[in-house]
Write an enzyme that holds these catalytic residues in place. Structure first.
Site, mmCIF file in Angstrom:
data_model
loop_
_atom_site.group_PDB
_atom_site.id
_atom_site.type_symbol
_atom_site.label_atom_id
_atom_site.label_comp_id
_atom_site.label_asym_id
_atom_site.label_seq_id
_atom_site.Cartn_x
_atom_site.Cartn_y
_atom_site.Cartn_z
ATOM 1 N N LYS A 39 26.918 -11.225 -6.279
ATOM 2 C CA LYS A 39 26.625 -9.785 -6.265
ATOM 3 C C LYS A 39 26.371 -9.271 -4.841
ATOM 4 C CE LYS A 39 24.008 -6.270 -8.684
ATOM 5 N NZ LYS A 39 23.648 -5.807 -10.003
ATOM 6 N N ARG A 48 29.571 -11.319 -18.910
ATOM 7 C CA ARG A 48 29.839 -12.384 -17.940
ATOM 8 C C ARG A 48 31.086 -13.149 -18.358
ATOM 9 N NH1 ARG A 48 24.902 -14.115 -19.805
ATOM 10 N NH2 ARG A 48 24.025 -13.637 -17.772
ATOM 11 N N ARG A 51 19.522 -1.699 -12.879
ATOM 12 C CA ARG A 51 19.888 -1.425 -14.277
ATOM 13 C C ARG A 51 19.023 -2.248 -15.215
ATOM 14 N NH1 ARG A 51 24.658 -3.356 -16.065
ATOM 15 N NH2 ARG A 51 24.488 -2.158 -17.958
HETATM 16 C C1 BTN Z 1 21.834 -2.628 -10.384
HETATM 17 O O1 BTN Z 1 22.804 -3.305 -10.053
HETATM 18 O O2 BTN Z 1 20.992 -3.051 -11.171
HETATM 19 C C2 BTN Z 1 21.685 -1.232 -9.804
HETATM 20 C C3 BTN Z 1 20.911 -1.260 -8.519
HETATM 21 C C4 BTN Z 1 20.692 0.115 -7.915
HETATM 22 C C5 BTN Z 1 19.715 0.062 -6.758
HETATM 23 C C6 BTN Z 1 19.642 1.369 -6.024
HETATM 24 S S1 BTN Z 1 18.805 1.218 -4.486
HETATM 25 C C7 BTN Z 1 18.775 2.944 -4.299
HETATM 26 C C8 BTN Z 1 18.496 3.536 -5.656
HETATM 27 N N1 BTN Z 1 17.084 3.653 -5.887
HETATM 28 C C9 BTN Z 1 16.667 2.811 -6.850
HETATM 29 O O3 BTN Z 1 15.488 2.681 -7.221
HETATM 30 N N2 BTN Z 1 17.708 2.135 -7.359
HETATM 31 C C10 BTN Z 1 18.950 2.521 -6.725
#
Ligand code: BTN
Length: 324
Positions: A185, A320, A120
């Site tokens: 996390k 947070r 994100r």
């Molecule tokens: C976050 O917490 O920032 C979201 C992370 C999401 C990661 C997943 S891994 C599979 C899919 N492909 C990506 O490039 N991102 C999501």
């Protein structure tokens, strides 16, 4: 970037046994020095290997690699029908499914390695070969973006249910869609949409879960992290992936009919910051504080600040626990 032959070797080494350079060379039809070179590249990508002089190689922290047949078998036992695809290496499973839009429905794409995994708020997503789950589920909705605003929260509920079924218990959600355990996390969700604002739309639900993170990978991540191995012990990634995909599919079928309302109470029950004082950072750098009331029918975060209700939608906002 790990070449396909390196994955062939790693799959062979995934049993944790010692394999001679000679056998490995025969497996890929190359010389022993090519084997050594490929395995050095695997080490650079984060895999821990033991080289035993005169005897061969052993994969430390061995783990079964992603295996399409095993995932399909587990999914079959759970019900939902999905198209399953497993890639050794890809830039990002989300990016790949979005490139294929709008021709997708009920399509699961998992990758052993993402070379440009996205999180994100424009961040990179760090994962390790053999120790993470990185996958995306593409789903076609008749409804448009407005109806789907609570979907990433409902996805969190589905994933926590699946983790629990696999013995990884006590995982909570942190708005909008972090998976956390004891403040660390465990994983995250990145939902992306392609299509008309009023529908139909292709939703890509991208999920990253830390299954077993080596210390070196933890040091690369700029926040406290945990993994399933620490929480609930060893876990088979193929089984976990099938459980998560099945729960997501069940959730999506229900969400199509009932929307976020069907998941809101459970989401709040599982919210790590429910009723706690929090700081919300806004895109302009300012910080707003208040006490979490919960989420509304659209999945927006609702805070109480001196008796006034404040509402935040997902996007560039981050939350947070308040320091004071
Ligand atoms: C976050 O917490 O920032 C979201 C992370 C999401 C990661 C997943 S891994 C599979 C899919 N492909 C990506 O490039 N991102 C999501």
């Amino acid at each position: 970037m790990l070449p396909p032959l390196a994955f062939t070797l790693l799959r062979r080494l995934a049993d944790g046994e010692l394999h001679s350079g000679e056998t490995l060379a025969a497996t890929i039809g190359m010389t022993r020095s090519r084997v050594s070179q490929l395995l050095r590249q695997a080490e650079t990508a984060g895999l821990a290997l033991e080289r035993v002089r005169g005897r061969g190689y052993r994969l430390l922290d061995a783990t079964p690699f992603l295996d399409r047949a095993a995932i399909v078998r587990e999914l079959g036992a759970r019900g939902p029908k999905l198209i399953v695809e497993v890639a050794d290496s890809i830039d990002s499973t989300n990016s790949e499914l979005l490139r294929r839009a709008p021709r997708l429905h009920r399509h699961l794409l998992a990758a052993e390695l993402q070379t440009a995994g996205r999180g994100r708020r424009g961040r990179a997503w760090t994962a390790v070969v053999g120790g993470s789950l990185t996958f995306s589920l593409g789903w076609r909705f008749e409804q448009g973006a407005g109806y789907l605003s609570g979907l990433s929260l409902a996805a969190g509920v589905a994933i926590v249910r699946a983790l629990e079924a696999c013995g990884c218990t006590g995982v909570q959600l942190k708005w909008p869609n972090d998976l956390v355990h004891a403040g660390r996390k465990l994983g995250g969700i990145l939902i992306e949409l392609s299509g008309d604002a009023l529908g139909p739309s292709l939703v890509v639900i991208g999920v990253g879960i830390n299954v077993r993170l080596p210390d070196a990978a933890r040091r690369d991540i700029a926040q406290p992290v945990t993994d399933c191995a620490t929480i609930g012990g060893a876990i088979d990634r193929n089984r976990l992936l099938a459980h998560v995909a099945a729960e997501l599919a069940l959730m999506l079928e229900r969400y199509e009919r009932e929307g976020f309302a069907a998941f809101r109470a459970e989401w709040q029950r599982r919210h790590a910051l429910q009723r706690l004082p929090v700081d919300v950072s806004l895109p302009d750098g300012s910080v707003v504080n208040g006490k979490v009331v919960g989420v509304d029918a659209d999945g927006a975060l609702v805070l109480d600040r001196d008796g006034r209700r404040l509402r935040f939608v997902t996007g560039e906002v981050s939350v947070r626990k308040a320091k004071r």
